[in-house]
Design a protein around this motif. Structure first.
Motif, short mmCIF file in Angstrom:
data_model
loop_
_atom_site.label_atom_id
_atom_site.label_comp_id
_atom_site.label_asym_id
_atom_site.label_seq_id
_atom_site.Cartn_x
_atom_site.Cartn_y
_atom_site.Cartn_z
N ALA A 143 39.44 51.19 38.27
CA ALA A 143 38.27 50.35 38.56
C ALA A 143 37.03 51.21 38.79
CB ALA A 143 38.54 49.48 39.78
N ILE A 144 37.16 52.32 39.50
CA ILE A 144 36.03 53.21 39.75
C ILE A 144 35.50 53.78 38.43
CG2 ILE A 144 35.38 55.43 40.77
CD1 ILE A 144 37.41 54.69 43.06
N LYS A 145 36.40 54.18 37.56
CA LYS A 145 35.99 54.69 36.25
C LYS A 145 35.32 53.59 35.42
CE LYS A 145 39.21 58.57 35.61
NZ LYS A 145 39.58 58.78 36.99
N LEU A 146 35.83 52.37 35.55
CA LEU A 146 35.23 51.24 34.85
C LEU A 146 33.80 50.99 35.34
CD1 LEU A 146 35.23 48.74 33.03
CD2 LEU A 146 36.48 47.51 34.82
N ASN A 147 33.61 51.06 36.64
CA ASN A 147 32.27 50.87 37.19
C ASN A 147 31.31 51.94 36.68
OD1 ASN A 147 30.21 49.79 38.94
ND2 ASN A 147 30.60 51.48 40.32
N GLN A 148 31.79 53.17 36.60
CA GLN A 148 30.95 54.26 36.09
C GLN A 148 30.54 53.98 34.64
OE1 GLN A 148 33.61 57.53 36.82
NE2 GLN A 148 32.95 57.80 38.95
N LEU A 149 31.47 53.49 33.84
CA LEU A 149 31.14 53.16 32.45
C LEU A 149 30.14 52.02 32.38
CD1 LEU A 149 31.57 53.39 29.39
CD2 LEU A 149 33.51 51.81 29.64
N LEU A 150 30.37 50.98 33.18
CA LEU A 150 29.45 49.84 33.18
C LEU A 150 28.06 50.26 33.61
CD1 LEU A 150 31.84 47.13 34.69
CD2 LEU A 150 31.05 47.26 32.32
N GLU A 151 27.98 51.12 34.62
CA GLU A 151 26.67 51.61 35.06
C GLU A 151 25.98 52.39 33.95
OE1 GLU A 151 27.45 53.83 38.64
OE2 GLU A 151 26.98 52.11 39.92
N SER A 152 26.75 53.16 33.18
CA SER A 152 26.16 53.91 32.06
C SER A 152 25.63 52.97 30.98
CB SER A 152 27.20 54.87 31.47
OG SER A 152 28.17 54.17 30.70
N LEU A 153 26.17 51.76 30.95
CA LEU A 153 25.70 50.75 30.00
C LEU A 153 24.58 49.89 30.60
CD1 LEU A 153 29.17 49.55 28.60
CD2 LEU A 153 27.52 51.06 27.47
N GLY A 154 24.19 50.22 31.83
CA GLY A 154 23.11 49.49 32.49
C GLY A 154 23.54 48.19 33.13
N LEU A 155 24.82 48.06 33.46
CA LEU A 155 25.34 46.81 34.01
C LEU A 155 25.82 46.99 35.44
CD1 LEU A 155 27.45 45.56 30.95
CD2 LEU A 155 25.21 44.70 31.68
N VAL A 169 37.12 42.88 37.97
CA VAL A 169 35.75 43.37 38.01
C VAL A 169 34.87 42.38 37.26
CG1 VAL A 169 34.20 45.25 37.39
CG2 VAL A 169 36.53 45.76 38.19
N PHE A 170 33.95 41.76 37.98
CA PHE A 170 33.07 40.72 37.43
C PHE A 170 31.72 41.33 37.06
CE2 PHE A 170 36.24 38.16 39.33
CZ PHE A 170 36.11 36.85 38.88
N VAL A 171 31.22 40.95 35.89
CA VAL A 171 29.90 41.38 35.43
C VAL A 171 29.07 40.14 35.18
CG1 VAL A 171 28.62 42.67 33.67
CG2 VAL A 171 30.93 43.42 34.34
N PRO A 172 28.08 39.85 36.03
CA PRO A 172 27.25 38.66 35.81
C PRO A 172 26.36 38.83 34.58
CG PRO A 172 26.33 39.99 37.59
CD PRO A 172 27.63 40.63 37.21
N ILE A 173 26.28 37.81 33.75
CA ILE A 173 25.52 37.91 32.50
C ILE A 173 24.69 36.65 32.28
CG2 ILE A 173 27.20 39.43 31.38
CD1 ILE A 173 28.28 36.95 29.89
N GLN A 174 23.72 36.75 31.39
CA GLN A 174 23.01 35.56 30.95
C GLN A 174 24.03 34.62 30.30
OE1 GLN A 174 19.92 36.64 28.20
NE2 GLN A 174 18.88 38.00 29.65
N PRO A 175 24.01 33.34 30.62
CA PRO A 175 24.99 32.42 30.02
C PRO A 175 24.56 31.97 28.63
CG PRO A 175 23.62 31.24 31.58
CD PRO A 175 23.17 32.67 31.64
N ASP A 176 24.16 32.95 27.81
CA ASP A 176 23.67 32.65 26.46
C ASP A 176 24.50 33.32 25.38
OD1 ASP A 176 21.51 31.20 27.55
OD2 ASP A 176 20.37 33.05 27.83
#
Length: 299
Positions: A143-155, A169-176
């Motif tokens: 999960a920690i490694k996943l968060n690091q990757l998501l942060e590198s993607l700007g999320l 691990v939840f990533v809030p997104i535009q519902p579009d």
């Protein structure tokens, strides 16, 4: 029988002293009080999503019964909508929550989209499923490694215990974005982890073929599939709860059994609702750049 009033609705609680979690002596009425304590946060996640409840007629160690449609015995005020010619339950208010608990619901599950805008998920979710109940350190590590990757993607992302043995691990997104579009990103991320951590991570959906590896579930994010509502209890030997976390807590080390219906009210009072970036203060993050990258590189 006990009678309580919830938001102007009178509800008769049948067998209020019935023991649900035997080892801890937790009664149905104790459980309903817990739900009322966390109701405003739980409902924020469930609102306008087609509800699925798991009912355990013979106790939490017995077989579960899945319910999605409004039972004929339900009062008229139970929140619902018509979907594909069926009267489906919506968990939009406290009275419906208490009615469902009295009906026998132990677990509350919802899909990723709302009935008002189907096929457009409100979040991406990565479900990290360990090989056994004693492998949560592995879950936290991935999960920690996943968060690091998501942060590198700007999320930004919000971790939570599943209330069972894993973490989501939840990533809030535009519902579009459609399920097809979000699945492309989930697949891209999952394949990355499968290649980077082959000794620890598997993408194998068949349980018997996973060995002692963590299953990085990217397929759950799809139409009609569900995950537990935040703060929902789980039908386990201990009254564990699907609990949002800070990334600091994940790094420091926690385990799912740290969070139960006994301590969630105090936790929320002290830390606030750590799921608010998904619900009440939702961050509508764009996925445009990531989708363009995937399309351009055909990954």
């Amino acid at each position: 029988m006990e009678v309580i009033e919830v938001d102007a609705h009178v509800i008769q609680i049948t067998h209020p002293d019935k023991i649900i979690w035997e080892n801890q002596g937790i009664t149905k009425m104790d459980y309903i009080q817990y739900l009322l304590d966390v109701s405003s946060y739980l409902i924020q996640h469930a609102k306008e999503r087609l509800l699925m409840i798991w009912v355990y007629p013979h106790g939490i160690t017995g077989k579960k019964v899945e319910k999605r449609s409004v039972p004929q015995t339900a009062p008229e005020w139970v929140s619902h909508t018509f979907y594909k010619d069926k009267e489906r339950i919506l968990l939009n208010d406290r009275a419906t929550l208490v009615w469902a608990a009295n009906y026998g619901a132990i677990e509350f599950h919802v899909p990723f989209d709302t009935h008002e805008k189907p096929d457009y998920p409100l979040e991406m979710v990565f479900d990290l499923d360990p090989p056994d109940d004693n492998s949560f350190d592995l879950v936290s590590e991935v999960a920690i490694k996943l968060n690091q990757l998501l942060e590198s993607l700007g999320l930004i992302s919000v971790p939570r215990t599943s209330g069972s043995s894993g973490m989501q691990v939840f990533v809030p997104i535009q519902p579009d974005y459609t399920f097809e579009q979000t699945r492309k990103i989930n697949t891209f991320v999952a394949q990355y982890f499968g290649e980077k951590l082959p000794q620890h991570v598997t993408l194998e959906r068949v349980v018997s073929k996973r060995g002692n590896k963590l299953y990085f579930d990217y397929l759950q994010l799809w139409r009609g599939r569900t995950l537990p509502v935040v703060y929902s209890a789980r039908a386990k030997s201990e009254p564990t709860v699907a609990t949002p976390l800070t990334w600091g807590e994940v790094e420091a080390g926690i385990k799912p059994t740290d969070f139960t219906i006994f301590n969630l009210k105090k936790r929320i009072l002290e830390k606030g609702d750590l799921f608010n970036l998904i619900t009440s203060e939702k961050r509508n993050q764009s996925l445009d750049d990531i989708l363009k990258f995937i399309e351009k590189n055909k990954v």
